[in-house]
Write a protein that holds these residues in place. Structure first.
Motif, PDB file in Angstrom:
ATOM      1  N   VAL A  19       0.822  -1.206   0.000  1.00  0.00           N
ATOM      2  CA  VAL A  19       0.000   0.000   0.000  1.00  0.00           C
ATOM      3  C   VAL A  19       0.857   1.258   0.000  1.00  0.00           C
ATOM      4  CG1 VAL A  19      -0.164  -0.060   2.536  1.00  0.00           C
ATOM      5  CG2 VAL A  19      -1.834   1.229   1.218  1.00  0.00           C
ATOM      6  N   ASN A  20       0.488   2.205  -0.813  1.00  0.00           N
ATOM      7  CA  ASN A  20       1.182   3.486  -0.916  1.00  0.00           C
ATOM      8  C   ASN A  20       0.213   4.582  -0.492  1.00  0.00           C
ATOM      9  OD1 ASN A  20       2.866   5.594  -1.494  1.00  0.00           O
ATOM     10  ND2 ASN A  20       2.577   5.492  -3.713  1.00  0.00           N
ATOM     11  N   LYS A  21       0.552   5.219   0.631  1.00  0.00           N
ATOM     12  CA  LYS A  21      -0.375   6.190   1.242  1.00  0.00           C
ATOM     13  C   LYS A  21      -1.687   5.456   1.531  1.00  0.00           C
ATOM     14  CE  LYS A  21       2.538   9.606   1.049  1.00  0.00           C
ATOM     15  NZ  LYS A  21       3.141  10.136   2.288  1.00  0.00           N
ATOM     16  N   THR A  22      -2.772   5.873   0.913  1.00  0.00           N
ATOM     17  CA  THR A  22      -4.057   5.208   1.182  1.00  0.00           C
ATOM     18  C   THR A  22      -4.515   4.362  -0.006  1.00  0.00           C
ATOM     19  OG1 THR A  22      -5.280   7.147   0.362  1.00  0.00           O
ATOM     20  CG2 THR A  22      -4.794   7.067   2.729  1.00  0.00           C
ATOM     21  N   VAL A  23      -3.634   4.145  -0.983  1.00  0.00           N
ATOM     22  CA  VAL A  23      -4.023   3.433  -2.204  1.00  0.00           C
ATOM     23  C   VAL A  23      -3.546   1.986  -2.131  1.00  0.00           C
ATOM     24  CG1 VAL A  23      -3.848   3.355  -4.709  1.00  0.00           C
ATOM     25  CG2 VAL A  23      -3.917   5.570  -3.537  1.00  0.00           C
ATOM     26  N   PHE A  24      -4.484   1.031  -2.175  1.00  0.00           N
ATOM     27  CA  PHE A  24      -4.169  -0.383  -2.192  1.00  0.00           C
ATOM     28  C   PHE A  24      -4.123  -0.892  -3.625  1.00  0.00           C
ATOM     29  CE2 PHE A  24      -5.690  -0.145   2.174  1.00  0.00           C
ATOM     30  CZ  PHE A  24      -4.843  -1.042   2.829  1.00  0.00           C
ATOM     31  N   THR A  25      -3.267  -1.892  -3.860  1.00  0.00           N
ATOM     32  CA  THR A  25      -3.318  -2.659  -5.094  1.00  0.00           C
ATOM     33  C   THR A  25      -4.266  -3.829  -4.863  1.00  0.00           C
ATOM     34  OG1 THR A  25      -1.029  -2.086  -5.624  1.00  0.00           O
ATOM     35  CG2 THR A  25      -1.979  -3.992  -6.753  1.00  0.00           C
ATOM     36  N   THR A  26      -5.161  -4.054  -5.815  1.00  0.00           N
ATOM     37  CA  THR A  26      -6.118  -5.156  -5.664  1.00  0.00           C
ATOM     38  C   THR A  26      -5.616  -6.390  -6.399  1.00  0.00           C
ATOM     39  OG1 THR A  26      -7.400  -4.519  -7.604  1.00  0.00           O
ATOM     40  CG2 THR A  26      -8.029  -3.535  -5.471  1.00  0.00           C
ATOM     41  N   LEU A  27      -6.099  -7.537  -5.974  1.00  0.00           N
ATOM     42  CA  LEU A  27      -5.720  -8.786  -6.631  1.00  0.00           C
ATOM     43  C   LEU A  27      -6.157  -8.782  -8.085  1.00  0.00           C
ATOM     44  CD1 LEU A  27      -4.573 -11.673  -6.205  1.00  0.00           C
ATOM     45  CD2 LEU A  27      -6.908 -12.389  -5.673  1.00  0.00           C
ATOM     46  N   GLN A  28      -7.349  -8.210  -8.349  1.00  0.00           N
ATOM     47  CA  GLN A  28      -7.893  -8.226  -9.706  1.00  0.00           C
ATOM     48  C   GLN A  28      -7.089  -7.366 -10.677  1.00  0.00           C
ATOM     49  OE1 GLN A  28      -9.572  -7.794  -6.954  1.00  0.00           O
ATOM     50  NE2 GLN A  28     -11.002  -9.532  -6.855  1.00  0.00           N
ATOM     51  N   SER A  29      -6.268  -6.438 -10.137  1.00  0.00           N
ATOM     52  CA  SER A  29      -5.502  -5.555 -11.026  1.00  0.00           C
ATOM     53  C   SER A  29      -4.177  -6.160 -11.479  1.00  0.00           C
ATOM     54  CB  SER A  29      -5.230  -4.220 -10.323  1.00  0.00           C
ATOM     55  OG  SER A  29      -4.359  -4.407  -9.215  1.00  0.00           O
ATOM     56  N   LEU A  30      -3.820  -7.326 -10.954  1.00  0.00           N
ATOM     57  CA  LEU A  30      -2.568  -7.970 -11.336  1.00  0.00           C
ATOM     58  C   LEU A  30      -2.693  -8.584 -12.725  1.00  0.00           C
ATOM     59  CD1 LEU A  30      -1.571  -9.706  -7.973  1.00  0.00           C
ATOM     60  CD2 LEU A  30      -0.888  -7.462  -8.834  1.00  0.00           C
ATOM     61  N   GLU A  31      -1.620  -8.472 -13.488  1.00  0.00           N
ATOM     62  CA  GLU A  31      -1.644  -8.932 -14.883  1.00  0.00           C
ATOM     63  C   GLU A  31      -1.917 -10.432 -14.973  1.00  0.00           C
ATOM     64  OE1 GLU A  31       1.281  -8.962 -18.827  1.00  0.00           O
ATOM     65  OE2 GLU A  31       1.814  -7.826 -17.019  1.00  0.00           O
ATOM     66  N   TRP A  32      -1.290 -11.223 -14.093  1.00  0.00           N
ATOM     67  CA  TRP A  32      -1.494 -12.669 -14.164  1.00  0.00           C
ATOM     68  C   TRP A  32      -2.914 -13.066 -13.775  1.00  0.00           C
ATOM     69  CZ3 TRP A  32      -3.036 -14.804  -9.657  1.00  0.00           C
ATOM     70  CH2 TRP A  32      -2.620 -14.231  -8.443  1.00  0.00           C
ATOM     71  N   TYR A  33      -3.548 -12.273 -12.912  1.00  0.00           N
ATOM     72  CA  TYR A  33      -4.936 -12.571 -12.525  1.00  0.00           C
ATOM     73  C   TYR A  33      -5.874 -12.321 -13.704  1.00  0.00           C
ATOM     74  CZ  TYR A  33      -9.249 -12.688  -9.796  1.00  0.00           C
ATOM     75  OH  TYR A  33     -10.491 -13.001  -9.312  1.00  0.00           O
ATOM     76  N   GLU A  34      -5.596 -11.252 -14.434  1.00  0.00           N
ATOM     77  CA  GLU A  34      -6.427 -10.940 -15.594  1.00  0.00           C
ATOM     78  C   GLU A  34      -6.349 -12.030 -16.661  1.00  0.00           C
ATOM     79  OE1 GLU A  34      -5.035  -7.156 -16.839  1.00  0.00           O
ATOM     80  OE2 GLU A  34      -6.063  -6.036 -15.256  1.00  0.00           O
ATOM     81  N   GLY A  35      -5.234 -12.784 -16.636  1.00  0.00           N
ATOM     82  CA  GLY A  35      -5.061 -13.847 -17.626  1.00  0.00           C
ATOM     83  C   GLY A  35      -5.734 -15.150 -17.255  1.00  0.00           C
ATOM     84  N   LEU A  36      -6.337 -15.237 -16.067  1.00  0.00           N
ATOM     85  CA  LEU A  36      -7.026 -16.459 -15.653  1.00  0.00           C
ATOM     86  C   LEU A  36      -8.322 -16.639 -16.435  1.00  0.00           C
ATOM     87  CD1 LEU A  36      -6.569 -16.230 -11.772  1.00  0.00           C
ATOM     88  CD2 LEU A  36      -5.444 -17.852 -13.310  1.00  0.00           C
ATOM     89  N   SER A  37      -8.706 -17.866 -16.582  1.00  0.00           N
ATOM     90  CA  SER A  37      -9.955 -18.148 -17.282  1.00  0.00           C
ATOM     91  C   SER A  37     -11.134 -17.755 -16.405  1.00  0.00           C
ATOM     92  CB  SER A  37     -10.043 -19.634 -17.631  1.00  0.00           C
ATOM     93  OG  SER A  37     -10.127 -20.408 -16.446  1.00  0.00           O
ATOM     94  N   SER A  38     -12.247 -17.420 -17.027  1.00  0.00           N
ATOM     95  CA  SER A  38     -13.453 -17.056 -16.281  1.00  0.00           C
ATOM     96  C   SER A  38     -13.941 -18.221 -15.442  1.00  0.00           C
ATOM     97  CB  SER A  38     -14.554 -16.609 -17.251  1.00  0.00           C
ATOM     98  OG  SER A  38     -14.821 -17.630 -18.211  1.00  0.00           O
ATOM     99  N   GLU A  39     -13.700 -19.441 -15.904  1.00  0.00           N
ATOM    100  CA  GLU A  39     -14.110 -20.635 -15.150  1.00  0.00           C
ATOM    101  C   GLU A  39     -13.331 -20.727 -13.837  1.00  0.00           C
ATOM    102  OE1 GLU A  39     -14.210 -25.512 -15.641  1.00  0.00           O
ATOM    103  OE2 GLU A  39     -13.581 -24.226 -17.323  1.00  0.00           O
ATOM    104  N   ARG A  40     -12.022 -20.468 -13.910  1.00  0.00           N
ATOM    105  CA  ARG A  40     -11.195 -20.513 -12.709  1.00  0.00           C
ATOM    106  C   ARG A  40     -11.614 -19.429 -11.724  1.00  0.00           C
ATOM    107  NH1 ARG A  40      -8.257 -23.400  -9.278  1.00  0.00           N
ATOM    108  NH2 ARG A  40      -7.208 -24.450 -11.006  1.00  0.00           N
ATOM    109  N   ILE A  41     -11.852 -18.219 -12.224  1.00  0.00           N
ATOM    110  CA  ILE A  41     -12.261 -17.115 -11.357  1.00  0.00           C
ATOM    111  C   ILE A  41     -13.615 -17.405 -10.721  1.00  0.00           C
ATOM    112  CG2 ILE A  41     -12.907 -14.676 -11.319  1.00  0.00           C
ATOM    113  CD1 ILE A  41     -10.826 -14.199 -13.503  1.00  0.00           C
ATOM    114  N   ALA A  42     -14.506 -18.029 -11.471  1.00  0.00           N
ATOM    115  CA  ALA A  42     -15.844 -18.323 -10.958  1.00  0.00           C
ATOM    116  C   ALA A  42     -15.800 -19.300  -9.797  1.00  0.00           C
ATOM    117  CB  ALA A  42     -16.719 -18.879 -12.076  1.00  0.00           C
ATOM    118  N   LYS A  43     -14.778 -20.149  -9.744  1.00  0.00           N
ATOM    119  CA  LYS A  43     -14.662 -21.112  -8.651  1.00  0.00           C
ATOM    120  C   LYS A  43     -14.373 -20.421  -7.317  1.00  0.00           C
ATOM    121  CE  LYS A  43     -13.080 -25.111 -11.324  1.00  0.00           C
ATOM    122  NZ  LYS A  43     -11.959 -26.071 -11.524  1.00  0.00           N
ATOM    123  N   GLY A  44     -13.834 -19.206  -7.380  1.00  0.00           N
ATOM    124  CA  GLY A  44     -13.539 -18.463  -6.157  1.00  0.00           C
ATOM    125  C   GLY A  44     -12.293 -18.928  -5.436  1.00  0.00           C
TER     126      GLY A  44
END
Length: 463
Positions: A199-224
């Motif tokens: 975290v920088n000041k009050t700004v968090f990085t989210t898991l969803q903003s990571l490049e490798w997360y964006e590359g996951l299949s929708s099926e994998r993300i749907a599993k939670g």
């Protein structure tokens, strides 16, 4: 020892099942990489949690927090004592006074609209909350709700600088090439081995903003769940191991770099490691309740001389530090029993032990409330006299010398007359205990050299 034995057995068992799938060299190399991860999680998250949970149940803490007229001096003294004992920063947030007291001596008014965390977490159902705060210098916090007869009286917890986590994670990544990511209940990255994700000041990085997360299949993300997901990070494959850190509602992701031909082998190994982590988590939670019941007795034994039942060196040093914190002048008396070796050589060590116990009892009975008498080692005793002048300390030593010379020590079969030599020193400024003892030891040496059974004083030189 039981916990250690169980953990060792668990590790050996898991390695046995894994070894059939992994070549010997690969197994050794990977286990050497994962072992520090286990220690890291336990030391940096579980240990502070267990320490703070145990202390949050202490009667002393609850009595302070449920009192509407908080004794701030007592609160700060307790927090400072805990910081010195556990090497962690502590805080109390009182619901009655709406004030936060920190072990560094500062306090903060808990004003709604200005101190967001207090009022937000107060409404949460969880009793243990981990978060990141104090944006000018971000810290990791463990906030524990404290109750008195089910009535909420405030928060107690610890704080650790994020810089300490960054340094530790960086060392781990440099050695083994693995990455840690801790995600909170809102999918914000709270801790990571990548300092750019912190975290920088009050700004968090989210898991969803990571490049490798964006590359996951929708099926994998749907599993939670991302457990055992294979992702690409900077063109290299990595396998994700997912562990729930239930006390905080966090999730830990361990990103393991892989070569394509090692994927199946590494997948099996990571499953074993995750199993090991779960076992260790379960073991620590299982023994937590046992540790709480034995904590006070264990702490007392660690600070007590087993022969005389007087405070030992550690306890004397802690009491001296408390006196300095209170800005008290301190008189110090070092006592050495004259010719004690002769007692042991002539009558045996059992007789010598009985003499030491009787001398310890005499010293205890002669002192005021607030004075401290401890066994320093062998036939030496040390006395701390707070709020005492040098002359008063000398007079106390003279009185003790006279009473000791009049005492008849009984060993059951014989009676002995014993004497002692006394060295006195004094300070009315903040001074290391070793320095004060040095002056007293010099005075004691002079008393022995001049014939024993006498009191000598050497005052500390002005700073």
């Amino acid at each position: 020892m039981i916990l250690f034995a169980v953990v060792v057995v668990s590790i050996v068992t898991l390695v046995h099942f894994t070894a059939s799938k992994i070549v010997a060299e690969q197994s050794r190399a990977q286990q050497q990489s994962i072992s520090p991860a286990i220690s890291l999680i336990v030391d940096q998250l579980l240990k502070p949690l267990h320490v703070s949970q145990t202390l949050a149940e202490a009667k002393e803490l609850k009595d302070l927090m449920k009192n509407p007229e908080v004794d701030e001096k007592t609160v700060f003294e307790m927090l400072r004592r805990l910081e010195l004992e556990f090497d962690m920063e502590f805080f109390i947030a009182s619901d009655l006074t709406r004030m936060q007291y920190n072990s560094n001596g500062t306090k903060l008014a808990l004003v709604e609209g200005k101190v967001d965390w207090y009022f937000r977490y107060k409404e949460w159902q969880q009793d243990a909350i981990a978060d990141i705060g104090q944006w000018e210098d971000p810290n990791f916090y463990i906030d524990l709700k404290v109750y008195d007869d089910k009535k909420f009286v405030g928060f107690f917890g610890i704080s650790k600088s994020l810089d300490s986590f960054v340094d530790i994670f960086a060392q781990y990544k440099a050695l083994h090439g693995y990455d840690f990511i801790f995600v909170d209940q809102d999918d914000n990255i709270a801790l990571s081995s990548d300092p750019e994700l912190i975290v920088n000041k009050t700004v968090f990085t989210t898991l969803q903003s990571l490049e490798w997360y964006e590359g996951l299949s929708s099926e994998r993300i749907a599993k939670g769940s991302l457990n055992n997901a294979l992702v690409s990070i900077n063109g290299k494959d990595a396998l994700i191991a997912e562990v729930k850190v239930d006390p905080f509602g966090w999730t830990m992701y361990l990103l393991t770099p892989l070569q394509a031909r090692q994927t199946e082998i590494s997948r099996s190994f990571i499953v074993s490691v995750v199993t090991l982590l779960v076992i260790i988590f379960a073991l620590f939670f299982l023994i937590y309740h046992l540790l709480y019941h034995f904590k006070k007795d264990m702490q007392k034994n660690f600070q007590t001389d087993p022969l005389t039942r007087l405070p030992n060196r550690n306890k004397v040093e802690l009491r001296y530090a408390e006196m300095l914190d209170k800005k008290q002048s301190v008189g110090l008396i070092l006592i050495d029993i004259d010719h004690f070796k002769t007692v042991n050589d002539t009558h045996g060590h059992n007789a010598g032990d009985q003499v030491l116990r009787q001398i310890a009892k005499l010293l205890q009975n002669q002192l005021r409330d607030g004075d401290v008498v401890g066994r320093w080692g062998g036939e030496e005793f040390v006395l701390l006299l707070p709020d005492t002048t040098a002359d008063q300390a000398f007079e106390v030593a003279q009185k003790l010398r006279e009473n000791l010379a009049k005492m008849t020590a009984s060993t059951g079969s014989i009676s002995l007359q014993v004497t002692a030599s006394f060295g006195v020193s004094h300070t009315d400024t903040e001074r290391a205990l070793t320095d004060l003892l040095g002056y007293a030891d010099d005075a004691l040496y002079q008393a022995k050299r001049d014939g024993r059974n006498m009191v000598k004083m050497q005052l500390a030189k002005a700073a």
